[in-house]
Design a protein around this motif. Structure first.
Motif, PDB file in Angstrom:
ATOM      1  N   LYS A 282      -5.999 -18.794 -44.981  1.00 43.36           N
ATOM      2  CA  LYS A 282      -6.128 -17.328 -44.966  1.00 43.36           C
ATOM      3  C   LYS A 282      -5.565 -16.738 -46.257  1.00 43.36           C
ATOM      4  O   LYS A 282      -6.089 -15.760 -46.794  1.00 43.36           O
ATOM      5  CB  LYS A 282      -5.421 -16.730 -43.743  1.00 43.36           C
ATOM      6  N   ALA A 283      -4.487 -17.343 -46.765  1.00 41.65           N
ATOM      7  CA  ALA A 283      -3.917 -16.888 -48.036  1.00 41.65           C
ATOM      8  C   ALA A 283      -4.888 -17.160 -49.180  1.00 41.65           C
ATOM      9  O   ALA A 283      -5.076 -16.324 -50.077  1.00 41.65           O
ATOM     10  CB  ALA A 283      -2.579 -17.585 -48.294  1.00 41.65           C
TER      11      ALA A 283
ATOM     12  N   GLU B 114      -3.368 -21.244 -41.689  1.00 44.57           N
ATOM     13  CA  GLU B 114      -2.650 -20.072 -42.194  1.00 44.57           C
ATOM     14  C   GLU B 114      -2.690 -20.061 -43.723  1.00 44.57           C
ATOM     15  O   GLU B 114      -2.885 -19.015 -44.356  1.00 44.57           O
ATOM     16  CB  GLU B 114      -1.196 -20.148 -41.696  1.00 44.57           C
ATOM     17  N   THR B 115      -2.539 -21.242 -44.303  1.00 44.80           N
ATOM     18  CA  THR B 115      -2.618 -21.385 -45.760  1.00 44.80           C
ATOM     19  C   THR B 115      -4.007 -20.975 -46.246  1.00 44.80           C
ATOM     20  O   THR B 115      -4.146 -20.304 -47.274  1.00 44.80           O
ATOM     21  CB  THR B 115      -2.328 -22.850 -46.160  1.00 44.80           C
TER      22      THR B 115
ATOM     23  N   TYR C 200       1.234 -18.566 -44.998  1.00 44.23           N
ATOM     24  CA  TYR C 200       0.557 -17.442 -45.655  1.00 44.23           C
ATOM     25  C   TYR C 200       1.328 -16.878 -46.855  1.00 44.23           C
ATOM     26  O   TYR C 200       0.881 -16.979 -48.003  1.00 44.23           O
ATOM     27  CB  TYR C 200       0.282 -16.332 -44.635  1.00 44.23           C
ATOM     28  N   ASP C 201       2.495 -16.302 -46.601  1.00 44.61           N
ATOM     29  CA  ASP C 201       3.251 -15.665 -47.685  1.00 44.61           C
ATOM     30  C   ASP C 201       3.706 -16.664 -48.730  1.00 44.61           C
ATOM     31  O   ASP C 201       3.667 -16.386 -49.933  1.00 44.61           O
ATOM     32  CB  ASP C 201       4.469 -14.912 -47.115  1.00 44.61           C
TER      33      ASP C 201
END
Length: 275
Positions: A124-125, A121-122, A87-88
Motif C-alpha cells: 500500500k505504501a 501493508e508495505t 506502511y509508514d
C-alpha cells in the motif's frame, strides 16, 4: 527486439525497462561500487539494480551523477528491506534510499522479500509512492505464486516486476507462466549461479557459439523473456556480460539448458527465509 543494452521490455504500465542491467549485491560501498557502476554506465548500461540492505546506495548515486549520462536515460532500481516493512516505515525507507542515491525519483521500487503479515501493508505504501509520482514503477522480489495471488486479491496496482532467483538450475518455469498471465515482468537475480558455471553443457555451448558460459546463460535469460542483472566489479566482465546481443541460441539449445533445472537455490527459499 534484442539489439543492444538500450533494448527494453514494456512493463504493464507502459514504462520501458532495459532487458539487461548491472546488479550490485555484495559490492562494497565506496570506490568499488562507484567504479563498477560508472564503468558500466559509460560502457552503455542503462539499468542499475541496488537495495537498501546492500549498503551501497550512496556510491551508486555518486556514479550516476558523475557518469555524464542524463538521468532520464537511466533506469534505477532499489528495494525496501525487511526490517523497514510496514506502511509508514516503508515510506520513510524510500525517502532514505532516495536521499542516499541523490535522485529526485526512482524508476523501480521493490519489496525485497515477502515478510509475512507485512508485505500487503508495505505494498500500500508502494502504491502511494507510485500514485504520487515518486517512482515510475513498483514491484516485488522473491515472491512465489501464492504470495502474488495473495497480493493480487486486493491490490490497486498490479506489480510491474517480480525479481527472483533464476538460473539454469532453478528455471522457475511455473512462476514465469503465472507472471506472464498477470502481465508481471520476471527478472533474474543471481543469473550466473554465483559463478558455478562449470557445467558440461555450458562448456559445450560455449565452444559451439564461441561465447563464455556466462554469456550463454545471459542470452538464455533474454530469449526466455526474462530481464537479467548480472553482478560484476571487473571492467572486462562488465563488458563481457553486455556482449550477448550478437548471437542467438537455437530452440533446441534453450531446451537443453532448461533441462538442467534441479530446483536448486543458491539463496534462501522465500517461504523459509529467516527474516
Amino acid at each position: 527486439m534484442l539489439k543492444d543494452l538500450r533494448s527494453t521490455t514494456r512493463l504493464n504500465n507502459g514504462v520501458e525497462m532495459p532487458w539487461l542491467g548491472l546488479g550490485v549485491f555484495k559490492v562494497k560501498e565506496g570506490e568499488e561500487v562507484y567504479s563498477s557502476v560508472k564503468h558500466a554506465i559509460q560502457y552503455g548500461y542503462k539499468s542499475i539494480d541496488t537495495a537498501a540492505v546492500y549498503g551501497n546506495e550512496e556510491g551508486v548515486g555518486k556514479a550516476i551523477r558523475e557518469s555524464g549520462i542524463p538521468r532520464e536515460q537511466l533506469f534505477i532500481t532499489t528495494k525496501v528491506w525487511n526490517a523497514n516493512q510496514g506502511y509508514d516505515s516503508t515510506l520513510q525507507a524510500f525517502e532514505d534510499s532516495r536521499k542516499k542515491l541523490g535522485l529526485d525519483y526512482l524508476d523501480l521500487y521493490l519489496i525485497h522479500w515477502p515478510v509475512k503479515e507485512k508485505y500487503k501493508e508495505t505494498w500500500k505504501a508502494l502504491e502511494k509512492l507510485y500514485k504520487d509520482g515518486s517512482v515510475r514503477a513498483i514491484g516485488v522480489s522473491n515472491f512465489h505464486i501464492h504470495h502474488l495471488q495473495d497480493l493480487l486479491a486486493d491490490c490497486e496496482v498490479v506489480p510491474a516486476v517480480n525479481q527472483v532467483e533464476c538460473h539454469p538450475q532453478l528455471t522457475q518455469k511455473e512462476l514465469q507462466v503465472f507472471c506472464q498471465e498477470q502481465k508481471i515482468q520476471m527478472e533474474a537475480w543471481s543469473p550466473l549461479m554465483q559463478g558455478n558455471l562449470d557445467v558440461p553443457l555450458l562448456t559445450e555451448l560455449s565452444q559451439k557459439y564461441n561465447k563464455t558460459a556466462a554469456q550463454i546463460v545471459l542470452r538464455w535469460d533474454l530469449q526466455r523473456g526474462i530481464v537479467t542483472i548480472p553482478k560484476s566489479i571487473t571492467p572486462h566482465r562488465i563488458e563481457e556480460n553486455a556482449n550477448v546481443f550478437d548471437f542467438e541460441l537455437s530452440t533446441e539449445d534453450i531446451e537443453r539448458i532448461d533441462a538442467l533445472n534441479a530446483n536448486h537455490r543458491y539463496g534462501p527459499d522465500p517461504d523459509n527465509f529467516n527474516f
